[in-house]
Design a protein around this motif. Structure first.
Motif, mmCIF file in Angstrom:
data_model
loop_
_atom_site.group_PDB
_atom_site.id
_atom_site.type_symbol
_atom_site.label_atom_id
_atom_site.label_comp_id
_atom_site.label_asym_id
_atom_site.label_seq_id
_atom_site.Cartn_x
_atom_site.Cartn_y
_atom_site.Cartn_z
ATOM 1 N N VAL A 82 0.826 -1.189 -0.049
ATOM 2 C CA VAL A 82 -0.149 -0.258 -0.032
ATOM 3 C C VAL A 82 0.852 1.316 -0.069
ATOM 4 O O VAL A 82 0.578 2.319 -0.141
ATOM 5 C CB VAL A 82 -0.880 0.024 1.104
ATOM 6 N N ASN A 83 2.168 0.949 0.252
ATOM 7 C CA ASN A 83 3.313 2.118 0.031
ATOM 8 C C ASN A 83 2.823 3.461 0.751
ATOM 9 O O ASN A 83 2.835 4.670 0.521
ATOM 10 C CB ASN A 83 3.279 2.748 -1.446
ATOM 11 N N GLY A 84 2.464 2.921 2.131
ATOM 12 C CA GLY A 84 2.197 4.204 3.084
ATOM 13 C C GLY A 84 0.766 4.933 3.033
ATOM 14 O O GLY A 84 0.397 5.517 3.604
ATOM 15 N N PHE A 85 -0.013 4.280 2.254
ATOM 16 C CA PHE A 85 -1.427 4.846 2.139
ATOM 17 C C PHE A 85 -2.224 4.132 3.273
ATOM 18 O O PHE A 85 -2.541 2.663 3.525
ATOM 19 C CB PHE A 85 -2.035 4.425 0.948
ATOM 20 N N ASN A 86 -2.999 5.001 4.181
ATOM 21 C CA ASN A 86 -3.837 4.560 4.905
ATOM 22 C C ASN A 86 -5.377 4.453 4.465
ATOM 23 O O ASN A 86 -5.625 5.063 3.659
ATOM 24 C CB ASN A 86 -3.945 5.424 6.314
ATOM 25 N N MET A 87 -6.159 3.421 4.912
ATOM 26 C CA MET A 87 -7.636 3.197 4.526
ATOM 27 C C MET A 87 -8.410 3.217 5.435
ATOM 28 O O MET A 87 -8.384 2.080 6.259
ATOM 29 C CB MET A 87 -7.480 2.080 3.539
ATOM 30 N N LEU A 88 -9.318 4.135 5.569
ATOM 31 C CA LEU A 88 -10.608 3.968 6.582
ATOM 32 C C LEU A 88 -12.027 3.588 5.419
ATOM 33 O O LEU A 88 -11.936 4.102 4.351
ATOM 34 C CB LEU A 88 -10.678 5.416 7.293
ATOM 35 N N GLN A 89 -12.635 2.956 6.140
ATOM 36 C CA GLN A 89 -14.074 2.697 5.320
ATOM 37 C C GLN A 89 -15.273 3.459 6.123
ATOM 38 O O GLN A 89 -15.424 3.563 7.197
ATOM 39 C CB GLN A 89 -14.237 1.160 5.820
ATOM 40 N N GLU A 90 -15.841 4.003 4.969
ATOM 41 C CA GLU A 90 -16.931 4.823 5.337
ATOM 42 C C GLU A 90 -18.090 4.145 6.142
ATOM 43 O O GLU A 90 -18.843 4.487 6.907
ATOM 44 C CB GLU A 90 -17.732 5.320 4.026
#
Length: 219
Positions: free
Chosen positions: A101-109
């Motif tokens: 993911v190369n440093g991408f954070n992911m939040l789910q709506e």
């Protein structure tokens, strides 16, 4: 003090994100409402270690995946947070292709308030955070790729690729210099092994397995 750029078209969603972030991050936040990747570039030139909070389906950002990756690479200290309704196929394929993911954070709506706050707290501590439901998607795609490698022959993989890119049975037979009957037999075997019943489902399988890309066929 932390500077956060936000790219989200929906005003109510933008307000909700800001409210939750201010409850979760124990620093004063200066918000910057942006709309384009050029805005992001200018923002990061002034705030190289700042946070970029974006919905990848807003402001035509889906067409700027490579540019966003380039900006993340250029400004290594920057923090990137995706706000997701669901992970777009084009981003999924890019991430799997990069094998990170190369440093991408992911939040789910769709996540609960506690889950979102937990993610933001982790991000505030400079920890990489991927929502559990998004991680499940990654795991599912990796499993799909492994399954295709294990159960399809090389010939079946090639024919699956041609089916998924829209070629008709006659075209496949002509291109490969084999009979139409042989192609039909391969097709039946592929569908049976993958437990699918339509070209649409087989195509999605091919995308998930990395046999074709979303540029070859976008669902």
């Amino acid at each position: 003090m932390v500077h956060i750029a936000i790219l989200e078209e929906k005003e109510l969603v933008r307000l909700g994100i800001k409210t939750i972030a201010e409850l979760s991050i124990q620093e004063e936040i200066v918000w910057h409402d942006l709309k384009t990747v050029q805005d992001i570039r200018m923002f990061l030139k002034k705030n190289s270690s700042a946070c970029v909070f974006f919905n990848p389906t807003s402001y035509q950002l889906l067409q700027q995946v490579d540019v966003i990756y380039e900006l993340k690479s250029t400004y290594e200290r920057s923090v990137w947070v995706m706000w997701l309704e669901e992970l777009p196929e084009i981003w999924l394929k890019k991430i799997l292709h990069m094998k990170s993911v190369n440093g991408f954070n992911m939040l789910q709506e769709k996540g609960t308030l506690d889950e979102i706050k937990k993610g933001l707290i982790a991000i505030g501590r400079k920890e990489n955070y991927i929502a559990s439901c998004v991680q499940e998607v990654f795991n599912s795609y990796k499993t799909t790729a492994f399954k295709v490698d294990q159960i399809l022959t090389n010939a079946e993989r090639e024919i699956l690729k041609e089916i998924a890119t829209g070629k008709m049975t006659k075209e496949i037979a002509a291109d490969r210099n084999i009979s139409i009957h042989t192609v039909i037999t391969h097709r039946k075997n592929i569908f049976k092994k993958l437990e699918v019943s339509s070209v649409h489902d087989a195509t999605r399988y091919a995308i998930r397995a990395g046999i074709i890309t979303v540029n070859d066929y976008y669902i």
